[in-house]
Scaffold this motif. Structure first.
Motif, PDB file in Angstrom:
ATOM      1  N   LEU A  86       0.831  -1.201   0.000  1.00  0.00           N
ATOM      2  CA  LEU A  86       0.000   0.000   0.000  1.00  0.00           C
ATOM      3  C   LEU A  86       0.868   1.255   0.000  1.00  0.00           C
ATOM      4  O   LEU A  86       0.657   2.186  -0.793  1.00  0.00           O
ATOM      5  CB  LEU A  86      -0.912  -0.013   1.234  1.00  0.00           C
ATOM      6  CG  LEU A  86      -1.994   1.055   1.317  1.00  0.00           C
ATOM      7  CD1 LEU A  86      -3.175   0.681   0.430  1.00  0.00           C
ATOM      8  CD2 LEU A  86      -2.473   1.216   2.764  1.00  0.00           C
ATOM      9  N   ASN A  87       1.866   1.272   0.876  1.00  0.00           N
ATOM     10  CA  ASN A  87       2.750   2.418   0.963  1.00  0.00           C
ATOM     11  C   ASN A  87       3.589   2.578  -0.292  1.00  0.00           C
ATOM     12  O   ASN A  87       3.847   3.700  -0.749  1.00  0.00           O
ATOM     13  CB  ASN A  87       3.661   2.290   2.180  1.00  0.00           C
ATOM     14  CG  ASN A  87       2.975   2.699   3.463  1.00  0.00           C
ATOM     15  OD1 ASN A  87       2.734   3.872   3.710  1.00  0.00           O
ATOM     16  ND2 ASN A  87       2.635   1.723   4.283  1.00  0.00           N
ATOM     17  N   ALA A  88       4.016   1.471  -0.863  1.00  0.00           N
ATOM     18  CA  ALA A  88       4.842   1.537  -2.067  1.00  0.00           C
ATOM     19  C   ALA A  88       4.059   2.115  -3.240  1.00  0.00           C
ATOM     20  O   ALA A  88       4.549   2.996  -3.962  1.00  0.00           O
ATOM     21  CB  ALA A  88       5.380   0.154  -2.418  1.00  0.00           C
ATOM     22  N   VAL A  89       2.824   1.646  -3.443  1.00  0.00           N
ATOM     23  CA  VAL A  89       2.002   2.147  -4.544  1.00  0.00           C
ATOM     24  C   VAL A  89       1.678   3.620  -4.344  1.00  0.00           C
ATOM     25  O   VAL A  89       1.830   4.450  -5.255  1.00  0.00           O
ATOM     26  CB  VAL A  89       0.705   1.317  -4.673  1.00  0.00           C
ATOM     27  CG1 VAL A  89      -0.273   1.988  -5.631  1.00  0.00           C
ATOM     28  CG2 VAL A  89       1.022  -0.094  -5.150  1.00  0.00           C
ATOM     29  N   GLY A  90       1.231   3.957  -3.135  1.00  0.00           N
ATOM     30  CA  GLY A  90       0.885   5.342  -2.864  1.00  0.00           C
ATOM     31  C   GLY A  90       2.077   6.270  -2.983  1.00  0.00           C
ATOM     32  O   GLY A  90       1.981   7.364  -3.544  1.00  0.00           O
ATOM     33  N   LEU A 130      -9.955   8.841  -0.216  1.00  0.00           N
ATOM     34  CA  LEU A 130      -9.823   8.164   1.070  1.00  0.00           C
ATOM     35  C   LEU A 130     -11.129   7.506   1.483  1.00  0.00           C
ATOM     36  O   LEU A 130     -11.151   6.372   1.973  1.00  0.00           O
ATOM     37  CB  LEU A 130      -9.372   9.171   2.132  1.00  0.00           C
ATOM     38  CG  LEU A 130      -9.038   8.596   3.511  1.00  0.00           C
ATOM     39  CD1 LEU A 130      -7.913   7.567   3.418  1.00  0.00           C
ATOM     40  CD2 LEU A 130      -8.657   9.711   4.471  1.00  0.00           C
ATOM     41  N   PHE A 131     -12.229   8.208   1.257  1.00  0.00           N
ATOM     42  CA  PHE A 131     -13.538   7.625   1.567  1.00  0.00           C
ATOM     43  C   PHE A 131     -13.803   6.391   0.698  1.00  0.00           C
ATOM     44  O   PHE A 131     -14.294   5.364   1.194  1.00  0.00           O
ATOM     45  CB  PHE A 131     -14.631   8.663   1.359  1.00  0.00           C
ATOM     46  CG  PHE A 131     -16.022   8.105   1.448  1.00  0.00           C
ATOM     47  CD1 PHE A 131     -16.536   7.656   2.656  1.00  0.00           C
ATOM     48  CD2 PHE A 131     -16.816   7.994   0.313  1.00  0.00           C
ATOM     49  CE1 PHE A 131     -17.814   7.122   2.735  1.00  0.00           C
ATOM     50  CE2 PHE A 131     -18.091   7.472   0.380  1.00  0.00           C
ATOM     51  CZ  PHE A 131     -18.595   7.031   1.599  1.00  0.00           C
ATOM     52  N   LEU A 143      -5.862  -0.336  -3.455  1.00  0.00           N
ATOM     53  CA  LEU A 143      -4.613   0.266  -3.916  1.00  0.00           C
ATOM     54  C   LEU A 143      -4.871   1.410  -4.892  1.00  0.00           C
ATOM     55  O   LEU A 143      -4.194   2.448  -4.852  1.00  0.00           O
ATOM     56  CB  LEU A 143      -3.728  -0.787  -4.574  1.00  0.00           C
ATOM     57  CG  LEU A 143      -3.195  -1.895  -3.654  1.00  0.00           C
ATOM     58  CD1 LEU A 143      -2.427  -2.932  -4.475  1.00  0.00           C
ATOM     59  CD2 LEU A 143      -2.297  -1.322  -2.571  1.00  0.00           C
ATOM     60  N   LEU A 144      -5.868   1.259  -5.762  1.00  0.00           N
ATOM     61  CA  LEU A 144      -6.212   2.315  -6.712  1.00  0.00           C
ATOM     62  C   LEU A 144      -6.710   3.563  -5.973  1.00  0.00           C
ATOM     63  O   LEU A 144      -6.302   4.686  -6.300  1.00  0.00           O
ATOM     64  CB  LEU A 144      -7.285   1.814  -7.685  1.00  0.00           C
ATOM     65  CG  LEU A 144      -7.767   2.824  -8.735  1.00  0.00           C
ATOM     66  CD1 LEU A 144      -6.610   3.220  -9.654  1.00  0.00           C
ATOM     67  CD2 LEU A 144      -8.921   2.235  -9.552  1.00  0.00           C
ATOM     68  N   CYS A 145      -7.571   3.350  -4.980  1.00  0.00           N
ATOM     69  CA  CYS A 145      -8.084   4.485  -4.196  1.00  0.00           C
ATOM     70  C   CYS A 145      -6.963   5.159  -3.411  1.00  0.00           C
ATOM     71  O   CYS A 145      -6.928   6.393  -3.287  1.00  0.00           O
ATOM     72  CB  CYS A 145      -9.186   4.020  -3.249  1.00  0.00           C
ATOM     73  SG  CYS A 145     -10.704   3.499  -4.071  1.00  0.00           S
ATOM     74  N   TRP A 146      -6.049   4.355  -2.878  1.00  0.00           N
ATOM     75  CA  TRP A 146      -4.928   4.936  -2.134  1.00  0.00           C
ATOM     76  C   TRP A 146      -4.015   5.741  -3.063  1.00  0.00           C
ATOM     77  O   TRP A 146      -3.475   6.780  -2.663  1.00  0.00           O
ATOM     78  CB  TRP A 146      -4.148   3.838  -1.431  1.00  0.00           C
ATOM     79  CG  TRP A 146      -3.181   4.362  -0.413  1.00  0.00           C
ATOM     80  CD1 TRP A 146      -1.816   4.429  -0.527  1.00  0.00           C
ATOM     81  CD2 TRP A 146      -3.493   4.896   0.873  1.00  0.00           C
ATOM     82  NE1 TRP A 146      -1.268   4.975   0.606  1.00  0.00           N
ATOM     83  CE2 TRP A 146      -2.275   5.275   1.489  1.00  0.00           C
ATOM     84  CE3 TRP A 146      -4.690   5.105   1.564  1.00  0.00           C
ATOM     85  CZ2 TRP A 146      -2.220   5.843   2.758  1.00  0.00           C
ATOM     86  CZ3 TRP A 146      -4.638   5.677   2.830  1.00  0.00           C
ATOM     87  CH2 TRP A 146      -3.419   6.032   3.410  1.00  0.00           C
ATOM     88  N   GLY A 152      -4.038  13.344  -4.921  1.00  0.00           N
ATOM     89  CA  GLY A 152      -4.668  14.564  -4.432  1.00  0.00           C
ATOM     90  C   GLY A 152      -3.894  15.205  -3.303  1.00  0.00           C
ATOM     91  O   GLY A 152      -3.763  16.435  -3.233  1.00  0.00           O
ATOM     92  N   LEU A 153      -3.374  14.377  -2.384  1.00  0.00           N
ATOM     93  CA  LEU A 153      -2.634  14.908  -1.244  1.00  0.00           C
ATOM     94  C   LEU A 153      -1.406  15.693  -1.693  1.00  0.00           C
ATOM     95  O   LEU A 153      -1.106  16.777  -1.169  1.00  0.00           O
ATOM     96  CB  LEU A 153      -2.216  13.762  -0.316  1.00  0.00           C
ATOM     97  CG  LEU A 153      -1.432  14.155   0.939  1.00  0.00           C
ATOM     98  CD1 LEU A 153      -2.238  15.087   1.825  1.00  0.00           C
ATOM     99  CD2 LEU A 153      -1.003  12.909   1.705  1.00  0.00           C
TER     100      LEU A 153
END
Length: 441
Positions: A86-90, A130-131, A143-146, A152-153
């Protein structure tokens, strides 16, 4: 918890009172030629605090508590590796987004300013993504949403941090960095508490987090003095080549720039190796069940917040007064390393509270002084958004490789002990690079 909510106002007043009497009148021109009055100081400080608070609460709640617990509750295979993934993709998305939105905001000529439109739209996209991550039924969709969240962040943060160079005189940057650090520190604690409150009702927690993040950019822009229109600034002729060249890393007068980049990377690498797995450390290394662990890390975060606020109250005005950043950033690396050493030698809940307080004190110094140091080593003020985006890649790479290293070590050795050792080594190695910077004191 009521006192935690009240703390930003109290501490912001303390910092404002520390400004010298000459700040009562217009104190300086910023890079855009705006006069910087006492009222502007207060508004900018509140804006930096608000943005830090509103993006870190959702990030901490979701990444440190809600998503990790969801992975275990819903039976996802190997949740430890999934967090690293998750962290790697984001972070890979953030790597690109930081550069793109920093450079695009440098070139923007909107009548609303160069930075404001990206901040408002970026935070709205991040909050929505995030929602949606809370509703996503499968790992690929999560993963896509993250990835959308990180896109956006960083559309919010790259232009936001460039304002420190654009609109804040250099004599006030550590204080603004301190105000931002207050928001980040308080947000980290509140985010963990929010995650702990909603650990058995995760959807509600994600809704609250998404709303807070979604309004962050607009709330910050409305708090700051209105950004001047960029419509009359000299336009840069557009071409694909010129756009690509605007992402080019600096190549002249940039030795200190890259030393700051590597030093910051090592601090963030060491930090995220532990923090990204805080819940699992308490559950697996300390030996607590999920609900007890959630309560423990909430209290750890409170200890960290209080210590961070104390250190920021002192280090922000001190840094501006003595005109030095490097000794304080070096001190922060040493102090965080000492905090990490406590649970390494003493794996108990009490040790985690000490860890939170000591590491939090060091992190408070980092949050106060590091952004000011980054601005001091910029090779070009005209490309501040892009270059600060590059410097902020240290956070991105820390988020990528910290969890990956932890996942590998834990997967091979089945314990978090070597993770603590390597994180301490990374923190102490950062001193070599920070100490040799020449452009900043």
């Amino acid at each position: 918890m009521g006192s935690a909510v009240a703390t930003p106002t109290l501490e912001t007043e303390t910092l404002t009172e520390s400004i010298t009497p000459s700040a009562a009148a217009a104190t300086a021109d910023n890079a855009l030629g705006e006069r910087f009055t006492k009222a502007d100081i207060v508004r900018f400080m509140l804006g930096f605090l608000i943005c830090g608070l509103l993006w870190v609460v959702p990030f901490a709640a979701s990444s440190q508590v809600l998503l990790p617990q969801r992975f275990r509750d819903e039976g996802f295979a190997n949740p430890t590796a999934l967090i690293a993934q998750l962290n790697a993709v984001g972070a890979a998305v953030a790597l690109i987004a930081n550069l793109v939105f920093g450079a695009l905001s440098d070139r923007s000529r909107s009548r609303f300013g160069r930075r404001t439109p990206y901040m408002v739209i970026g935070s709205a996209l991040a909050g929505l993504s995030l929602f949606l991550a809370a509703l996503a039924p499968s790992i690929p969709l999560i993963l896509l949403c993250w990835a959308g969240f990180q896109l956006g962040l960083n559309a919010l943060l790259a232009p936001f941090l460039a304002v420190l160079s654009d609109r804040v005189p250099d004599t006030k940057r550590a204080q603004m960095s301190a105000a931002y650090g207050f928001g980040v520190t308080i947000g980290s604690t509140l985010g963990t508490i929010v995650g702990a409150w909603f650990i058995t009702n995760q959807l509600t927690g994600f809704i609250i987090a998404g709303i807070a993040l979604g309004i962050a950019g607009l709330a910050t822009a409305l708090t700051w003095p209105k950004e001047p229109s960029a419509a009359n600034m000299p336009h840069v002729a557009f071409s694909v080549r010129s756009l690509l060249m605007s992402f080019k890393p600096p190549t002249q007068n940039c030795g200190d720039f890259y030393k700051a980049l590597v030093g910051r990377l090592l601090i963030m690498l060491g930090y995220y190796m532990i923090i990204s797995y805080q819940l699992y450390v308490v559950e697996d290394y300390i030996g607590q069940d999920a609900q007890t662990a959630a309560a423990t890390i909430a209290l750890v975060s409170v200890c960290s917040m209080v210590a961070s606020l104390v250190s920021m109250v002192v280090s922000g005005p001190l840094s501006d007064k003595i005109g030095r950043r490097k000794p304080l950033v070096i001190a922060c690396a040493v102090i965080i390393a000492i905090g990490f050493a406590v649970p390494f030698v003493w794996p108990t809940a009490t040790a985690m509270y000490v860890f939170g307080a000591v590491a939090g004190f060091g992190l408070g110094i980092y949050n106060t002084c590091d952004q000011a140091l980054n601005v001091d080593v910029l090779p070009s003020k005209e490309e501040a958004g892009k270059d600060l985006g590059i410097l902020n890649l240290s956070n991105t790479f820390g988020q990528i490789f910290g969890p990956i290293v932890t996942s590998i070590l834990f997967g091979v050795l089945g314990t978090y002990k070597p993770v603590f050792v390597l994180s301490i080594v990374a923190l102490l190695a950062s001193i070599i690079f920070i100490a040799t910077i020449r452009k900043a004191k």
